[in-house]
Design a protein around this motif. Sequence first.
Motif, PDB file in Angstrom:
ATOM      1  N   VAL A  35      -6.796   7.823  -1.917  1.00 48.97           N
ATOM      2  CA  VAL A  35      -5.649   6.910  -1.780  1.00 48.97           C
ATOM      3  C   VAL A  35      -4.882   7.203  -0.497  1.00 48.97           C
ATOM      4  CG1 VAL A  35      -3.386   6.313  -2.760  1.00 48.97           C
ATOM      5  CG2 VAL A  35      -5.404   6.419  -4.234  1.00 48.97           C
ATOM      6  N   GLY A  45      -3.273  -2.312  -4.702  1.00 50.19           N
ATOM      7  CA  GLY A  45      -4.335  -2.221  -3.713  1.00 50.19           C
ATOM      8  C   GLY A  45      -5.102  -3.526  -3.581  1.00 50.19           C
ATOM      9  N   LEU A  49      -9.392   0.882  -2.957  1.00 53.40           N
ATOM     10  CA  LEU A  49      -8.036   1.317  -3.297  1.00 53.40           C
ATOM     11  C   LEU A  49      -7.758   1.265  -4.798  1.00 53.40           C
ATOM     12  CD1 LEU A  49      -5.311   0.237  -0.686  1.00 53.40           C
ATOM     13  CD2 LEU A  49      -5.559   2.424  -1.865  1.00 53.40           C
ATOM     14  N   LEU A  95      -6.993   5.611   2.383  1.00 54.47           N
ATOM     15  CA  LEU A  95      -7.120   4.158   2.281  1.00 54.47           C
ATOM     16  C   LEU A  95      -5.798   3.440   2.500  1.00 54.47           C
ATOM     17  CD1 LEU A  95      -9.494   4.092  -0.813  1.00 54.47           C
ATOM     18  CD2 LEU A  95     -10.113   3.558   1.553  1.00 54.47           C
ATOM     19  N   THR A  96      -4.704   4.006   2.006  1.00 52.36           N
ATOM     20  CA  THR A  96      -3.414   3.350   2.227  1.00 52.36           C
ATOM     21  C   THR A  96      -3.000   3.424   3.691  1.00 52.36           C
ATOM     22  OG1 THR A  96      -2.310   5.398   1.497  1.00 52.36           O
ATOM     23  CG2 THR A  96      -2.522   3.623  -0.118  1.00 52.36           C
ATOM     24  N   PRO A 149       0.812  -1.221   0.000  1.00 50.93           N
ATOM     25  CA  PRO A 149       0.000   0.000   0.000  1.00 50.93           C
ATOM     26  C   PRO A 149       0.843   1.268   0.000  1.00 50.93           C
ATOM     27  CG  PRO A 149      -0.142  -1.126   2.121  1.00 50.93           C
ATOM     28  CD  PRO A 149       0.522  -2.068   1.174  1.00 50.93           C
ATOM     29  N   SER A 184      -9.769   3.958  -6.513  1.00 52.68           N
ATOM     30  CA  SER A 184      -9.237   5.301  -6.266  1.00 52.68           C
ATOM     31  C   SER A 184      -8.017   5.580  -7.135  1.00 52.68           C
ATOM     32  CB  SER A 184      -8.881   5.456  -4.787  1.00 52.68           C
ATOM     33  OG  SER A 184     -10.029   5.313  -3.973  1.00 52.68           O
ATOM     34  N   THR A 227     -10.952  -1.956   2.041  1.00 48.63           N
ATOM     35  CA  THR A 227     -10.135  -1.302   1.012  1.00 48.63           C
ATOM     36  C   THR A 227     -10.023  -2.111  -0.278  1.00 48.63           C
ATOM     37  OG1 THR A 227      -8.091  -2.307   1.839  1.00 48.63           O
ATOM     38  CG2 THR A 227      -8.730  -0.178   2.784  1.00 48.63           C
TER      39      THR A 227
END
Length: 394
Positions: A313, A387, A273, A316-317, A214, A276, A269
């Motif tokens: 991003v 992701g 991910l 989410l990461t 990620p 995104s 995610t």
Amino acid sequence: MVRTATGTSLWQLPGIRQLVAVTLLGFVGFAATLSALPWWAAQGGATLTQAGSVTTAMLVATVATQTVVPAMVRRFGSGRSLAAGLLALGLPSPLLALTTDLGPLLVVSAVRGTGFAVLTVVGSTLTFTLAPRGRHGEAAGIYGLAVGLTSVVVVPGAVALAQQAGFWPVALVATLPVLAVPAALRMARGDADQVDPTGPAPRHVRAVLAVALPCLLLLVVTLAGSGLVTFLPIERPLGLLAPAGLLLFGATSAVSRWQVGLLADRVGTRRLLPASAVVTAAGVAGVAGGLHLGLAGLVLPAAAVAGVGYGAVQNLTLVAAFARVDPVDTPTASAVWNLSFDGGTAVGAVAVGALAGWSATGGAAPVGIPVALAACAALVLLAGPLGLVHARTD
């Protein structure tokens, strides 16, 4: 640690409110000098490269210090470490107004960078330690909104303030992190300080490997975002296209980073991910196409779309990285995430410029900024599956 029911607002947690206050004051101090200090250096005769080096000095010190912040947190606790970082970021700021000589500006910027490193790593770590289980995305979103708002408002505002009233007011604004020290120390006495010196030792190498995917996706996306922010004003130096594009990019990024956290807590995610990343790639590609074709009507909405993916991003990461490590390794995960973000930002400004100025035959015209941004979009699209690979373990 305080826990709340699923439907209860996180704003009712004192620790979350303190974190937002500390984040706002800390990042206001950072953002105040981000563009205004290079301008100040240029007033003293610095070249464009020399003026930009004050930001480089700060970010180099930031990246170098971020590697040792997890050990600092384990030794002194999150609150006391945060207080020390706020002091290092804010206290030296008035010295910047005393001279336009490059040497002193570089030294002070580097010192402030060490404080900013602590603020970024500890701040993002606290989004995990303060939030109830299952609501880390929401907490990361609140934190991201506080960070994003300072960039949207303070960066251009500080430049205008410096140009109209001089650099002294900007230097005073840059001292605001000091006002957040009492809140940081209160967090040290409360449930935000989760350090247990007698507990299990962190496994740094294992944690770094766990969050590598990620964070690699984050690095690629921030590289593309940095290229857009750095070179849109250079490609369109006149008129309102570049300022309007950057405003849209910053605003949608802040809102997206905030709102996607709520969605991440519900669906995870796995799908968000990669989606995104695709949104980011589409937006950057749209900006590139609009610049190439001279279509302002394409550049502006594309910049807004790119901001949506860019902000998502980031959130989410961070959530994905924390989900992959044990609680004792949370500071390490935070450090790697911040290193990826700052590293991607720094590399993007250099790499995109180098590609834009590159000539395939040596004698032909350089490829140009639109082509370089299109290459960034392609790179983000290629990195999107990272992701998915991570999300299988969520």
